[in-house]
Design a protein around this motif. Sequence first.
Motif, PDB file in Angstrom:
ATOM      1  N   GLU A 217       0.833  -1.205   0.000  1.00  0.00           N
ATOM      2  CA  GLU A 217       0.000   0.000   0.000  1.00  0.00           C
ATOM      3  C   GLU A 217       0.867   1.253   0.000  1.00  0.00           C
TER       4      GLU A 217
ATOM      5  N   GLU B 268      -0.748   5.455  -7.398  1.00  0.00           N
ATOM      6  CA  GLU B 268      -1.542   4.454  -8.099  1.00  0.00           C
ATOM      7  C   GLU B 268      -2.623   3.872  -7.200  1.00  0.00           C
TER       8      GLU B 268
ATOM      9  N   THR C  91      -5.656   4.339  -7.135  1.00  0.00           N
ATOM     10  CA  THR C  91      -6.924   4.013  -7.775  1.00  0.00           C
ATOM     11  C   THR C  91      -6.845   2.710  -8.559  1.00  0.00           C
ATOM     12  N   SER C  92      -5.639   2.187  -8.748  1.00  0.00           N
ATOM     13  CA  SER C  92      -5.469   0.929  -9.462  1.00  0.00           C
ATOM     14  C   SER C  92      -5.240  -0.175  -8.437  1.00  0.00           C
ATOM     15  N   LEU C  93      -6.320  -0.807  -8.019  1.00  0.00           N
ATOM     16  CA  LEU C  93      -6.253  -1.744  -6.903  1.00  0.00           C
ATOM     17  C   LEU C  93      -5.963  -3.154  -7.385  1.00  0.00           C
ATOM     18  N   SER C  94      -5.211  -3.888  -6.574  1.00  0.00           N
ATOM     19  CA  SER C  94      -4.896  -5.276  -6.902  1.00  0.00           C
ATOM     20  C   SER C  94      -4.756  -6.054  -5.612  1.00  0.00           C
TER      21      SER C  94
ATOM     22  N   PHE D 222     -17.829  -2.682  -8.961  1.00  0.00           N
ATOM     23  CA  PHE D 222     -16.562  -2.486  -8.265  1.00  0.00           C
ATOM     24  C   PHE D 222     -15.483  -3.384  -8.849  1.00  0.00           C
TER      25      PHE D 222
ATOM     26  N   ARG E 249     -14.200  -2.111 -12.160  1.00  0.00           N
ATOM     27  CA  ARG E 249     -13.299  -0.966 -12.027  1.00  0.00           C
ATOM     28  C   ARG E 249     -11.881  -1.409 -11.682  1.00  0.00           C
ATOM     29  N   HIS E 250     -11.778  -2.563 -11.019  1.00  0.00           N
ATOM     30  CA  HIS E 250     -10.483  -3.027 -10.509  1.00  0.00           C
ATOM     31  C   HIS E 250     -10.267  -4.491 -10.935  1.00  0.00           C
TER      32      HIS E 250
ATOM     33  N   LEU F 198      -8.216  -7.048  -8.826  1.00  0.00           N
ATOM     34  CA  LEU F 198      -8.591  -7.217  -7.423  1.00  0.00           C
ATOM     35  C   LEU F 198      -9.465  -8.444  -7.234  1.00  0.00           C
TER      36      LEU F 198
ATOM     37  N   LYS G  86      -7.483  -0.424  -0.618  1.00  0.00           N
ATOM     38  CA  LYS G  86      -8.591  -1.252  -1.093  1.00  0.00           C
ATOM     39  C   LYS G  86      -9.806  -1.103  -0.185  1.00  0.00           C
TER      40      LYS G  86
ATOM     41  N   ALA H 127     -11.382   2.351  -0.610  1.00  0.00           N
ATOM     42  CA  ALA H 127     -12.095   2.452  -1.879  1.00  0.00           C
ATOM     43  C   ALA H 127     -13.435   1.734  -1.816  1.00  0.00           C
TER      44      ALA H 127
END
Length: 312
Positions: A80, A88, A90-93, A116, A119-120, A123, A280, A283
């Motif tokens: 994180e 980054e 907003t780019s969740l994984s 959701f 968008r990711h 994730l 995450k 968000a």
Amino acid sequence: MTMDRFQAMTAFIRVVENGSFSGAARQLGVGQPAISKTVAQLEERLQVRLLLRSTHGLTPTEAGLRFYERARLAIREADEAELAARGEGTSLSGRLRISAATTFARLMIMPRLPEFLNRHPALDIDVILDDRVIDLVSEGIDVALRMGTLTDSTAVARRIASGGRSVVATPAYLARAGVPRTPADLAGHDAVVYSQLSNSWAFRQGGTEASVVVHGRLRVSAAEGIRAAVLADLGLAVASDWMFGPELADGAVRRVLEDWVLPPIDLWAVFPTGRLASAKARAFADFVEAILNGDGVPVPDSPFDGCHSNGA
């Protein structure tokens, strides 16, 4: 040294999750001897046995389990931190573990969850459905959705929505038992009682307040049972409008005592105590907040969905 430490933590985590050195080696793209040597060096540095080796595989010791949980959190928070530094967020994984009450999640979260996930795409999400208040740290939960007043002042929480409640019943029940005109009339009705909360309902009309202790032959421990009981004409219940939205719209369920107001109910995003909320988790809390407020969707009712939090 720090990078070596994190590499050792990562290797150990993969060994525990795979139950073997070979499985961890395949995931990390290295040879099995390298993984075995790394774990041995880690045990030597810590001066404690982390794994029990047998012909059946590898099993973490008690110390190994403790180290695994802490190491997993450390790696997650390091990831994180790197995302935040690179801008980054907003780019969740990775993996997100969510806790929510069963009925609330079924009605409000699961139908919107594809948005959701779309968008990711990197994730993965684990949704733990349980009406009880669970320990967030021991269950590895990133964010829990809880209703009502938080009873633990140490809880790391954010209120994300608030909504009203109504007394509801089916026309068949009201035809049989009569329509209550005042809160006092409820004392003569069958109420579907949530077994973990008080059966005293408080109302307000202007400057007038009224409380009534309701009674019923049926006590229910979960939201699904409350909904099913009302639809089976078994009695009145306090409910949020969302819980019976379609039935209220088509007349299968009716509101009563509409001139009287019940206390509102708050929805909280609760995060594990002792560490920062992950990107995450934040968000996802923002996503739920948008669903409930931006789209004008009412909030679930406390008697149905594990309303009180006692923190992590």
